[in-house]
Design an enzyme around this catalytic site. Structure first.
Site, short mmCIF file in Angstrom:
data_model
loop_
_atom_site.label_atom_id
_atom_site.label_comp_id
_atom_site.label_asym_id
_atom_site.label_seq_id
_atom_site.Cartn_x
_atom_site.Cartn_y
_atom_site.Cartn_z
N ASN A 67 8.88 14.15 -24.45
CA ASN A 67 9.16 13.79 -22.99
C ASN A 67 8.00 13.94 -22.04
O ASN A 67 7.16 14.92 -22.23
CB ASN A 67 10.35 14.61 -22.57
CG ASN A 67 9.84 15.83 -21.98
OD1 ASN A 67 9.56 15.89 -20.88
ND2 ASN A 67 9.91 17.07 -22.58
N ASN A 84 3.27 18.41 -18.81
CA ASN A 84 3.73 17.02 -17.93
C ASN A 84 3.34 17.17 -16.44
O ASN A 84 3.74 16.11 -15.72
CB ASN A 84 4.98 16.49 -18.24
CG ASN A 84 5.26 16.26 -19.84
OD1 ASN A 84 4.44 15.65 -20.12
ND2 ASN A 84 6.42 16.92 -20.16
N THR A 85 2.75 18.15 -16.13
CA THR A 85 2.21 18.33 -14.59
C THR A 85 0.67 18.50 -14.76
O THR A 85 0.28 19.38 -15.27
CB THR A 85 3.04 19.41 -13.80
OG1 THR A 85 4.24 19.14 -13.97
CG2 THR A 85 2.30 19.58 -12.53
N LYS A 144 6.90 31.70 -19.54
CA LYS A 144 7.06 30.78 -20.44
C LYS A 144 5.62 30.09 -21.12
O LYS A 144 4.86 29.44 -20.10
CB LYS A 144 7.85 29.40 -20.12
CG LYS A 144 8.21 28.70 -21.43
CD LYS A 144 9.38 27.77 -20.99
CE LYS A 144 9.95 27.17 -22.38
NZ LYS A 144 11.14 26.09 -22.18
N SER A 183 4.24 23.85 -19.24
CA SER A 183 4.64 22.18 -19.36
C SER A 183 3.34 21.45 -19.53
O SER A 183 2.50 21.47 -18.66
CB SER A 183 5.55 21.70 -18.33
OG SER A 183 5.41 20.30 -18.21
N PHE A 194 8.95 17.40 -14.29
CA PHE A 194 9.57 18.47 -13.46
C PHE A 194 10.38 17.59 -12.43
O PHE A 194 10.50 17.57 -11.08
CB PHE A 194 8.72 19.16 -12.68
CG PHE A 194 8.11 20.36 -13.47
CD1 PHE A 194 8.46 20.62 -14.76
CD2 PHE A 194 7.05 20.98 -12.88
CE1 PHE A 194 7.97 21.75 -15.43
CE2 PHE A 194 6.54 22.08 -13.67
CZ PHE A 194 6.88 22.37 -14.94
N ASN A 233 6.95 26.53 -24.95
CA ASN A 233 7.12 25.22 -24.54
C ASN A 233 6.87 24.16 -25.63
O ASN A 233 6.79 24.42 -26.80
CB ASN A 233 6.41 25.02 -23.18
CG ASN A 233 7.19 24.01 -22.52
OD1 ASN A 233 7.84 23.28 -22.51
ND2 ASN A 233 6.95 24.58 -21.06
#
Length: 346
Positions: A114, A183-184, A223, A181, A118, A252
């Site tokens: 993915n 993805n940021t 995390k 994450s 967010f 994560n």
């Protein structure tokens, strides 16, 4: 699902675009969770209480953050037998996330990739949903996961985390600081020694004020990523201890692709979750346990596709175990099977 065999439901859902299937499932769960139709998904919660970070968890199996980013389905998910449910990641302001397509199944590897980014409705909507949930009143433990907006420069990230902490604090059993994450953009830079030290210093200072304001101490968890070497894990462990952080969630999703690069979608950008992450996550858990000692709370997550995988997390050093991708592939029966296995282990 209790009244619908999950293999049948999965066949239907896996025939849809992954994100469409996700949205459809959450929308249906949100509609039925406070109606008699909730019996369709309900199953008994395994009774295996454990106290960690001052909280009494009904059992050791929880839902990882990311599935229900807006906290819309807390009660529906809780009815499936989870001892604890973590929702988010929520950011202070609403944001659409990354461009679609951004969610991919890799069934041959029992994995997902993915790059959602967010995507969420923002802090106000999130808190409104959380306040409507009855899961905590029924004995469940609720974790609220906070992050930063994509548009916020990394050097101002602390501002977003402080806003998020203040917003969720009154409604959480614990708060998770998501700095891992992929993805940021630049988010994982916050795991660096100086950046993490500054962030956690500001967060713990704000928590002291919030504790006085609300008359209760809410545990903080951080995390972290599976893509950390031993030296990085040691630095993070020392920083968590120095700032009195109550626990750590490991881990994560991963940016590694060695196990899936040959598969369709295997080279897509984003975070890889599911079976290929199990050992990387367990490696980080073992390193954390070695650094933090036996009494420090660790929640293990990553690659739990079976009861045996949940047991492997415990053997690596995790006190509690979260599932996400395994839940997508195996369905609610995994919750009960894993919780029973951990209860039998003791």
């Amino acid at each position: 699902m209790a009244l619908v065999p999950y293999p049948l439901a999965r066949t239907v859902l896996f025939g849809l675009d992954p994100e469409d299937a996700h949205d459809l499932t959450l929308a249906a769960l949100a509609r039925i969770q406070h109606t008699p139709l909730a019996c369709v998904v309900a199953q008994p919660r395994v009774d295996d209480p454990v106290t960690l970070a001052g909280l009494r968890f009904p059992n050791r199996i929880g839902l990882a953050a990311g599935l229900d980013k807006n906290g819309r389905c807390i009660d529906g998910l809780g009815a499936m037998g989870f001892g604890f449910v973590e929702v988010g990641t929520v950011t202070p302001r609403p944001q659409p996330g990354n461009a679609k397509p951004r969610l991919f199944r890799l069934p041959e590897a029992r994995a997902l990739i993915n790059r959602l980014g967010f995507n969420n409705d923002g802090l106000d909507a999130f808190v409104a949903n959380v306040k409507r949930a009855g899961f905590r009143a029924q004995g469940g433990i609720l974790g609220l996961n906070i992050g930063k907006n994509a548009a916020t420069p990394i050097e101002r990230a602390v501002d977003d985390y402080l806003l998020g902490l203040a917003g969720v604090y009154p409604h959480a059993d614990y708060v998770t600081i998501n700095i891992s994450s992929p993805n940021t953009q630049n988010l994982r830079e916050l795991q660096g020694d100086a950046a993490l030290d500054a962030l956690l210093g500001a967060i713990t200072q704000r928590r002291e004020a919030l504790q006085r304001e609300h008359g209760r101490a809410v545990p903080l968890f951080v995390k972290i990523a599976p893509d950390l070497d031993e030296a990085q894990v040691k630095l993070i462990a020392a920083t968590l201890n120095r700032h009195g952080i109550d626990g750590v969630i490991a881990t994560n999703t991963t940016i590694a692709r060695d196990a899936v690069r040959h598969l369709m979608h295997g080279a897509e950008a984003g975070g890889l979750s599911g079976a290929p992450v199990l050992e990387a996550s367990n490696r980080v858990i073992r390193a954390l346990r070695a650094e933090l000692g036996g009494g420090y709370p660790i929640i293990g997550v990553g690659g739990v596709m079976s009861a045996a995988d949940a047991l492997a997390k415990r053997e690596a050093g995790a006190d509690l175990v979260q599932i996400y991708t395994g839940f997508i592939y195996q369905g609610p029966p995994l919750i009960t099977e894993a919780a029973q296995a951990l209860k039998a282990r003791g």
